[in-house]
Motif scaffolding. Structure first.
Motif, mmCIF file in Angstrom:
data_model
loop_
_atom_site.group_PDB
_atom_site.id
_atom_site.type_symbol
_atom_site.label_atom_id
_atom_site.label_comp_id
_atom_site.label_asym_id
_atom_site.label_seq_id
_atom_site.Cartn_x
_atom_site.Cartn_y
_atom_site.Cartn_z
ATOM 1 N N GLY A 98 4.023 23.445 23.235
ATOM 2 C CA GLY A 98 3.500 24.948 23.070
ATOM 3 C C GLY A 98 4.829 25.503 23.115
ATOM 4 N N ARG A 99 4.672 26.964 23.548
ATOM 5 C CA ARG A 99 5.748 28.030 23.443
ATOM 6 C C ARG A 99 6.752 27.337 24.365
ATOM 7 N NH1 ARG A 99 3.643 32.388 20.913
ATOM 8 N NH2 ARG A 99 5.317 34.186 21.334
ATOM 9 N N GLU A 100 6.636 26.963 25.289
ATOM 10 C CA GLU A 100 7.795 26.438 26.489
ATOM 11 C C GLU A 100 8.070 25.202 26.448
ATOM 12 O OE1 GLU A 100 9.616 29.009 27.744
ATOM 13 O OE2 GLU A 100 8.250 30.290 26.602
ATOM 14 N N GLY A 101 7.536 24.318 25.666
ATOM 15 C CA GLY A 101 7.883 23.024 25.795
ATOM 16 C C GLY A 101 7.954 22.359 24.303
ATOM 17 N N ARG A 102 8.316 21.332 24.175
ATOM 18 C CA ARG A 102 8.588 20.624 22.925
ATOM 19 C C ARG A 102 7.714 19.419 22.859
ATOM 20 N NH1 ARG A 102 12.531 16.507 23.709
ATOM 21 N NH2 ARG A 102 13.492 16.752 25.746
ATOM 22 N N ASN A 103 6.949 19.118 21.673
ATOM 23 C CA ASN A 103 6.243 17.849 21.569
ATOM 24 C C ASN A 103 7.116 16.467 20.746
ATOM 25 O OD1 ASN A 103 6.196 18.724 18.876
ATOM 26 N ND2 ASN A 103 4.010 18.003 18.597
ATOM 27 N N LEU A 104 8.183 16.696 20.054
ATOM 28 C CA LEU A 104 8.804 15.715 19.644
ATOM 29 C C LEU A 104 9.979 15.338 20.700
ATOM 30 C CD1 LEU A 104 9.674 13.972 17.098
ATOM 31 C CD2 LEU A 104 11.242 15.750 16.324
ATOM 32 N N ASP A 105 9.798 14.169 21.085
ATOM 33 C CA ASP A 105 10.824 13.814 22.144
ATOM 34 C C ASP A 105 12.147 13.230 21.393
ATOM 35 O OD1 ASP A 105 11.187 12.575 24.891
ATOM 36 O OD2 ASP A 105 11.996 10.914 23.746
ATOM 37 N N HIS A 106 12.062 12.355 20.368
ATOM 38 C CA HIS A 106 13.219 11.932 19.800
ATOM 39 C C HIS A 106 12.864 11.328 18.467
ATOM 40 C CE1 HIS A 106 12.380 7.968 21.784
ATOM 41 N NE2 HIS A 106 13.211 7.615 20.814
ATOM 42 N N VAL A 107 14.072 11.321 17.533
ATOM 43 C CA VAL A 107 13.820 10.421 16.385
ATOM 44 C C VAL A 107 14.846 9.300 16.414
ATOM 45 C CG1 VAL A 107 14.020 10.255 13.858
ATOM 46 C CG2 VAL A 107 13.027 12.548 14.645
ATOM 47 N N CYS A 108 14.188 8.233 15.892
ATOM 48 C CA CYS A 108 15.107 6.978 15.722
ATOM 49 C C CYS A 108 15.363 6.485 14.499
ATOM 50 C CB CYS A 108 14.505 5.880 16.886
ATOM 51 S SG CYS A 108 15.114 4.244 16.729
ATOM 52 N N PHE A 109 16.603 6.456 14.257
ATOM 53 C CA PHE A 109 17.245 5.664 12.856
ATOM 54 C C PHE A 109 17.447 4.582 13.395
ATOM 55 C CE2 PHE A 109 18.034 10.340 12.514
ATOM 56 C CZ PHE A 109 17.295 10.508 11.282
ATOM 57 N N ARG A 110 16.927 3.463 12.401
ATOM 58 C CA ARG A 110 17.482 2.222 12.027
ATOM 59 C C ARG A 110 18.879 2.104 11.620
ATOM 60 N NH1 ARG A 110 19.274 -2.253 11.692
ATOM 61 N NH2 ARG A 110 18.273 -4.291 11.621
ATOM 62 N N VAL A 111 19.889 1.529 12.174
ATOM 63 C CA VAL A 111 21.224 1.390 11.477
ATOM 64 C C VAL A 111 21.620 -0.096 11.437
ATOM 65 C CG1 VAL A 111 23.598 1.972 12.112
ATOM 66 C CG2 VAL A 111 21.662 3.254 13.011
ATOM 67 N N GLU A 112 22.207 -0.040 10.277
ATOM 68 C CA GLU A 112 22.488 -1.419 9.562
ATOM 69 C C GLU A 112 23.940 -0.921 8.924
ATOM 70 O OE1 GLU A 112 22.207 -5.398 9.237
ATOM 71 O OE2 GLU A 112 20.353 -4.076 10.110
ATOM 72 N N PRO A 113 25.119 -2.027 9.295
ATOM 73 C CA PRO A 113 25.070 -2.620 10.449
ATOM 74 C C PRO A 113 25.046 -2.061 11.846
ATOM 75 C CG PRO A 113 27.117 -2.744 9.507
ATOM 76 C CD PRO A 113 26.608 -2.045 8.771
ATOM 77 N N PHE A 114 24.673 -2.724 12.917
ATOM 78 C CA PHE A 114 24.643 -1.828 14.137
ATOM 79 C C PHE A 114 26.072 -2.529 14.917
ATOM 80 C CE2 PHE A 114 23.495 -1.353 18.517
ATOM 81 C CZ PHE A 114 23.286 -0.074 18.676
ATOM 82 N N ASP A 115 26.970 -1.824 14.650
ATOM 83 C CA ASP A 115 28.318 -2.275 14.906
ATOM 84 C C ASP A 115 28.824 -1.343 16.123
ATOM 85 O OD1 ASP A 115 30.942 -2.498 15.531
ATOM 86 O OD2 ASP A 115 31.651 -2.961 13.379
ATOM 87 N N LEU A 116 28.315 -1.381 17.328
ATOM 88 C CA LEU A 116 28.697 -0.615 18.379
ATOM 89 C C LEU A 116 30.049 0.104 18.568
ATOM 90 C CD1 LEU A 116 26.743 0.889 20.436
ATOM 91 C CD2 LEU A 116 27.237 -0.989 21.944
ATOM 92 N N PRO A 117 30.987 -0.679 18.510
ATOM 93 C CA PRO A 117 32.504 -0.217 18.715
ATOM 94 C C PRO A 117 32.662 0.540 17.537
ATOM 95 C CG PRO A 117 32.291 -2.490 19.312
ATOM 96 C CD PRO A 117 31.058 -2.175 18.733
ATOM 97 N N ALA A 118 32.215 0.296 16.398
ATOM 98 C CA ALA A 118 32.715 0.991 15.300
ATOM 99 C C ALA A 118 31.823 2.624 15.206
ATOM 100 C CB ALA A 118 32.296 0.553 13.897
ATOM 101 N N MET A 119 30.562 2.324 15.736
ATOM 102 C CA MET A 119 29.792 3.463 15.818
ATOM 103 C C MET A 119 30.333 4.452 16.729
ATOM 104 S SD MET A 119 25.848 2.528 15.094
ATOM 105 C CE MET A 119 25.700 1.794 16.712
ATOM 106 N N ARG A 120 30.695 4.036 18.069
ATOM 107 C CA ARG A 120 31.302 4.806 19.106
ATOM 108 C C ARG A 120 32.671 5.555 18.472
ATOM 109 N NH1 ARG A 120 28.467 5.029 23.527
ATOM 110 N NH2 ARG A 120 27.045 3.084 24.278
ATOM 111 N N ALA A 121 33.317 4.668 17.818
ATOM 112 C CA ALA A 121 34.677 5.261 17.361
ATOM 113 C C ALA A 121 34.397 6.443 16.268
ATOM 114 C CB ALA A 121 35.581 4.234 17.049
#
Length: 137
Positions: free
Chosen positions: A69-92
């Protein structure tokens, strides 16, 4: 660089869970794939992706604040599927852009259980970057 392959899932915060499950099921043809009633979560299959419905008064939904409503959101989050999922490279890559991400944790998505991280866009929207599902054991 981060290469998005697809939207893995979206999460809607809801007040009337039964009506929402019926709408997405009966009207749009999404089937219930997984329920975690103890935390207020119903996951529906929407093609190759998932639509998660989270009750605003449940464990997960309370984190998002007031009901939609006016004071609250209904979309919590959007999730994107990532390929490749290279965690160190993504964090960098994220660090170069001044973006901090939370810890990598196992979470359920459209392809099953796998690692993901959360971050926020400049306007405070939560984004989840999701890797592939763990290999069956």
């Amino acid at each position: 660089m981060i290469a998005i392959r697809a939207i893995d899932h979206i999460v809607l915060r809801v007040v009337g869970l039964d009506a929402m499950v019926a709408f997405y099921g009966d009207v749009l043809g999404c089937r219930v794939e997984r329920r975690q009633d103890d935390i207020g979560l119903v996951q529906l299959r929407a093609g190759a992706a998932l639509l998660d419905l989270v009750t605003v008064d449940g464990t997960l939904g309370r984190i998002g604040g007031a009901a939609p409503g006016r004071e609250g959101r209904n979309l919590d989050h959007v999730c994107f599927r990532v390929e490749p999922f290279d965690l160190p490279a993504m964090r960098a890559h994220l660090a170069v852009h001044g973006v901090q991400a939370g810890p990598a944790e196992a979470r359920y998505g459209a392809e099953g259980e796998g690692l993901s991280i959360y971050l926020q866009d400049p306007e405070g929207n939560t984004i989840e970057l999701k890797g592939p599902a763990f290999a069956p054991s």
